[in-house]
Design a protein around this motif. Structure first.
Motif, PDB file in Angstrom:
ATOM      1  N   ASP A  42      40.751  16.426  10.567  1.00  0.00           N
ATOM      2  CA  ASP A  42      39.587  17.294  10.680  1.00  0.00           C
ATOM      3  C   ASP A  42      39.765  18.564   9.864  1.00  0.00           C
ATOM      4  OD1 ASP A  42      37.030  18.025  11.988  1.00  0.00           O
ATOM      5  OD2 ASP A  42      38.239  19.625  12.870  1.00  0.00           O
ATOM      6  N   ARG A  43      41.023  18.999   9.741  1.00  0.00           N
ATOM      7  CA  ARG A  43      41.282  20.247   9.024  1.00  0.00           C
ATOM      8  C   ARG A  43      42.673  20.196   8.408  1.00  0.00           C
ATOM      9  NH1 ARG A  43      42.189  25.988  12.089  1.00  0.00           N
ATOM     10  NH2 ARG A  43      42.693  27.259  10.282  1.00  0.00           N
ATOM     11  N   ILE A  44      42.739  20.366   7.088  1.00  0.00           N
ATOM     12  CA  ILE A  44      44.011  20.395   6.366  1.00  0.00           C
ATOM     13  C   ILE A  44      44.218  21.822   5.877  1.00  0.00           C
ATOM     14  CG2 ILE A  44      45.295  19.508   4.377  1.00  0.00           C
ATOM     15  CD1 ILE A  44      43.489  16.988   4.578  1.00  0.00           C
ATOM     16  N   GLY A  45      45.348  22.413   6.247  1.00  0.00           N
ATOM     17  CA  GLY A  45      45.549  23.812   5.940  1.00  0.00           C
ATOM     18  C   GLY A  45      46.537  24.102   4.835  1.00  0.00           C
ATOM     19  N   ASN A  46      47.135  23.054   4.258  1.00  0.00           N
ATOM     20  CA  ASN A  46      48.154  23.316   3.231  1.00  0.00           C
ATOM     21  C   ASN A  46      47.835  22.669   1.885  1.00  0.00           C
ATOM     22  OD1 ASN A  46      48.567  20.651   3.973  1.00  0.00           O
ATOM     23  ND2 ASN A  46      50.802  20.789   3.935  1.00  0.00           N
ATOM     24  N   TRP A  47      46.581  22.289   1.669  1.00  0.00           N
ATOM     25  CA  TRP A  47      46.186  21.749   0.370  1.00  0.00           C
ATOM     26  C   TRP A  47      45.991  22.927  -0.579  1.00  0.00           C
ATOM     27  CZ3 TRP A  47      46.462  17.582  -2.365  1.00  0.00           C
ATOM     28  CH2 TRP A  47      45.631  17.388  -3.472  1.00  0.00           C
TER      29      TRP A  47
END
Length: 326
Positions: A42-47
């Motif tokens: 739902d949420r990727i924070g390290n791309w």
């Protein structure tokens, strides 16, 4: 006959395809879909380059970027079933490769990049698939920041489980580590860190039973193996960290695999044991399985494939002799 066939649709194959395009390589990408394992996040924070992005949006951007490359052809949805070397009689000429898919199609190429990723082992309990991407996650390095100030459960007592707990140290307020054995199996030093952290409660000799929730995860039930008693944890997330299975079946027998089924590569070049075949991403024995790393490894594989086609052996820039100066 293609110059290059890339297998997969995650970050590694897209990185390879985008970097192969400026080299004017006739390239074919074969994939079932785009996005890889992150599609459910739902949420990727390290791309890199995005503060946060959903797995769906990441997959869309990856596909759009690859389709913008004029020299890259895409076959989708199609799953590769086997890669074979085409016998050649001329010992001075490298052999080509045939790629066969589950639809019965057969493609040929001078080089191959295997970026077919891996699949996470599942608990197989009620609620796991329903709440995947809604609190049930499989990548601590990707998803740990989402659970800031929340309570989470981590299922798995090996290195993957322990490392997930460590990844959650800066974020979660309470961490429950569940393991079906009587003792943890991971690295002793990491075990010490886990046991020493006051946020962590280690629960041994238990089996996960059901993921609970409404719109998102609200809890997890587990069974005590010795007594059969069912207990409940009120948590906002469940990290399933019981290992992964590399999707290396199509190249089994063609390239060297390690004891886990991962493709063994030269990490400087992404080359496999078979000349002309390269690999990148989660299907390989790369130590760190992460989207950003996979992209870089995919680029390395594309550059190496290009060098292979030209017969060039790349050396480090530091090896170049400086010009003579007074």
């Amino acid at each position: 006959m293609y110059d290059l066939i890339i297998i997969g649709g995650g970050p590694a194959p897209v990185g390879a395809g985008v970097d192969a395009a400026p080299k004017k390589l006739k390239t074919l990408v074969i994939t079932e879909s785009f996005g890889g394992q992150s599609i459910t996040s739902d949420r990727i924070g390290n791309w890199i380059g995005e503060k946060t992005i959903s797995g769906f949006d990441l997959a869309k951007k990856l596909e759009e970027h690859l389709r913008a490359q004029e020299t890259v052809e895409i076959k989708m949805p199609e799953r590769v079933s086997v890669v074979r070397e085409i016998p050649c009689s001329d010992p001075k000429r490298p052999c080509d490769f045939a790629v066969e898919t589950d639809t019965g199609n057969r493609y040929q190429a001078k080089t191959i990049i295997v970026t077919s990723g891996s699949r996470r082992r599942r608990l197989g309990v009620p609620g796991e698939s329903i709440f995947e991407g809604k609190g049930v996650v499989f990548c601590s390095t990707c998803d740990a920041p989402i659970f800031a100030d929340k309570r989470v459960a981590v299922v798995g007592g090996g290195n993957a489980g322990l490392e997930a707990v460590v990844d959650l140290f800066p974020y979660a307020t309470e961490i429950y580590l569940l393991h079906r054995g009587s003792e943890l199996k991971g690295d002793p030093v990491t075990q010490e860190s886990v046991y020493a952290n006051s946020k962590v409660t280690v629960i041994l000799n238990v089996e996960a039973q059901e993921v609970l929730g409404a719109e998102f995860v609200t809890g997890l039930t587990y069974k005590e193996i010795k007594t059969g008693e069912i207990k409940k944890l009120d948590v906002d997330g469940v990290f399933v960290e019981i290992g992964a299975v590399p999707n290396s079946e199509p190249v089994k027998g063609l390239v060297a695999l390690n004891q886990f089924g991962e493709v063994v590569v030269d990490h400087r070049t992404s080359a496999t044991s078979k000349p002309g075949v390269f690999a990148a991403g989660d299907v390989t024995d790369e130590l760190y399985k992460q989207n950003n790393i996979s992209v870089g490894d995919g680029v390395t594989a594309a550059l190496s494939a290009y060098g292979y086609l030209l017969g060039i052996k790349k050396q480090t820039v530091a090896a170049e002799k400086p010009n003579d100066h007074p």
